[in-house]
Scaffold this motif. Structure first.
Motif, PDB file in Angstrom:
ATOM      1  N   ILE A 222      -5.849   3.782  -6.992  1.00 45.19           N
ATOM      2  CA  ILE A 222      -4.466   4.098  -6.621  1.00 45.19           C
ATOM      3  C   ILE A 222      -3.534   3.385  -7.591  1.00 45.19           C
ATOM      4  O   ILE A 222      -3.646   2.162  -7.792  1.00 45.19           O
ATOM      5  CB  ILE A 222      -4.173   3.671  -5.169  1.00 45.19           C
ATOM      6  CG1 ILE A 222      -4.996   4.529  -4.198  1.00 45.19           C
ATOM      7  CG2 ILE A 222      -2.676   3.788  -4.866  1.00 45.19           C
ATOM      8  CD1 ILE A 222      -4.823   4.133  -2.744  1.00 45.19           C
ATOM      9  N   LEU A 229       2.885   2.110   0.127  1.00 47.94           N
ATOM     10  CA  LEU A 229       1.579   2.415   0.726  1.00 47.94           C
ATOM     11  C   LEU A 229       1.438   1.957   2.176  1.00 47.94           C
ATOM     12  O   LEU A 229       0.340   2.000   2.722  1.00 47.94           O
ATOM     13  CB  LEU A 229       0.468   1.770  -0.118  1.00 47.94           C
ATOM     14  CG  LEU A 229       0.395   2.217  -1.574  1.00 47.94           C
ATOM     15  CD1 LEU A 229      -0.619   1.373  -2.338  1.00 47.94           C
ATOM     16  CD2 LEU A 229       0.020   3.695  -1.663  1.00 47.94           C
ATOM     17  N   ALA A 232      -0.491   4.266   4.475  1.00 48.16           N
ATOM     18  CA  ALA A 232      -1.757   4.822   3.967  1.00 48.16           C
ATOM     19  C   ALA A 232      -2.870   4.676   5.008  1.00 48.16           C
ATOM     20  O   ALA A 232      -3.015   3.620   5.646  1.00 48.16           O
ATOM     21  CB  ALA A 232      -2.154   4.131   2.676  1.00 48.16           C
TER      22      ALA A 232
END
Length: 335
Positions: A222, A229, A232
């Motif tokens: 990533i 994030l 996520a």
């Protein structure tokens, strides 16, 4: 070759109807043994096997025994006992000095592939399941439950139910390690974790880092900024994280992001005085972290090369996740 079950099933699944297959499971051990109850191996009629149940001394005979499962589509139970001088194990030269009992089961469409395809799907989605195998030499009868209960966890191993023996175990996906920082020193960390069969996620938003071809063992890379994030999905799937960016700001962002994670272990590279700066930049304190912070990270193994430091860090993560003390087995190592 990795011996994690999801890797073994990944080899089997595309070829499940192309060859005949047998699932070999250690169901009982006594004394010393290379692997313990629950270890599995996949065998096919081309003479290939994926995974190991011993240090290599049993596998050829296990393959020979497995062929009988294809002849009658039934289970077979084999026992190797190094404690008995008349046992085949002595002739095979097994050096562990213990007993290993193995259940061999044919895997086919007729027995719904022993539910292994469903189990593989669970593991691929980072879920766990309770897998139950009936221990007999009749046709296989296996069950898979996606519901994990305290009773299931407590009753792992051999159980006696209505005069039938069953082997039950909880099977979960391989450990999931997130590594923040994709500099050169992260390469051996990724390689070692992958060699253990772990899932490896590598994160670094900087251009010039996480270079193509340098981290082929990482399942996912990533390159987004860490602050983007927080929602996520993988944050709730990771078991551990290592923060190795060598950058105060990025380390701080990583520690803040991990506040939203399921990680039970977080290791931060660097001395204690640097950690204070990182925490201050993140506006965090050790008392308010949602995870135990290992800092300085790693076991005291010695060595200063990147490979030695990587071994130190991965070893500590391994010991923590396996709930062991990381001490010398023989106690021969002294300070």
């Amino acid at each position: 070759m990795a011996n994690q079950l999801d890797k073994l099933l990944g080899h089997w699944l595309p070829q499940r109807d192309a060859q005949q297959w047998v699932l070999a499971t250690i169901i009982n051990t006594e004394g010393s043994s290379y692997r313990k109850a629950g270890a599995m191996m996949m065998i096919n009629d081309l003479g290939q096997y994926f995974g190991m149940l011993s240090g290599g001394c049993l596998e050829s005979d296990i393959m020979r025994q497995a062929r009988r499962c294809w002849d009658n589509a039934q289970n077979r139970i084999v026992k190797y006992d190094m404690r008995e001088e008349e046992d085949l194990a002595w002739q095979l030269g097994i050096g562990c000095g213990g007993m290993v009992e193995i259940l061999l089961q044919p895997v086919s469409q007729a027995n719904d592939y022993l539910h292994l395809h469903t189990l593989y799907g669970l593991l691929q989605n980072n879920q766990a399941g309770t897998y139950v195998q009936r221990i007999d030499q009749a046709k296989p009868y296996n069950q898979l439950s996606e519901a994990l209960t305290q009773d299931a966890l407590k009753n792992s191993g051999i159980q006696q139910i209505d005069n039938e023996r069953y082997f039950s175990q909880t099977i979960r996906s391989a450990y999931f390690l997130a590594i923040f920082g994709a500099g050169v020193d992260a390469r051996p960390v990724v390689a070692m974790a992958a060699a253990l069969g772990w899932q490896v996620l590598l994160l670094d938003p900087r251009s010039g880092y996480a270079r193509e071809g340098y981290f082929n063992d990482a399942q996912h890379i990533i390159r987004q900024p860490f602050e983007e994030l927080s929602q996520a999905r993988w944050l709730q799937q990771i078991d551990a994280a290592l923060v190795l960016t060598h950058n105060i700001k990025l380390d701080a962002q990583a520690l803040s992001l991990l506040q939203h994670s399921a990680a039970s272990y977080v290791g931060l590279l660097g001395p204690l005085h640097r950690t204070e700066r990182v925490l201050a930049h993140a506006r965090l304190s050790k008392q308010h972290l949602h995870y135990p912070l290992a800092n300085p990270v790693g076991l005291r193994l010695g060595g200063e090369l990147p490979e030695s430091i990587a071994l130190s860090m991965v070893s500590e993560v391994h010991a923590f996740l396996e709930k062991t003390d990381a001490q010398s087995i023989s106690r021969i190592v002294k300070p």
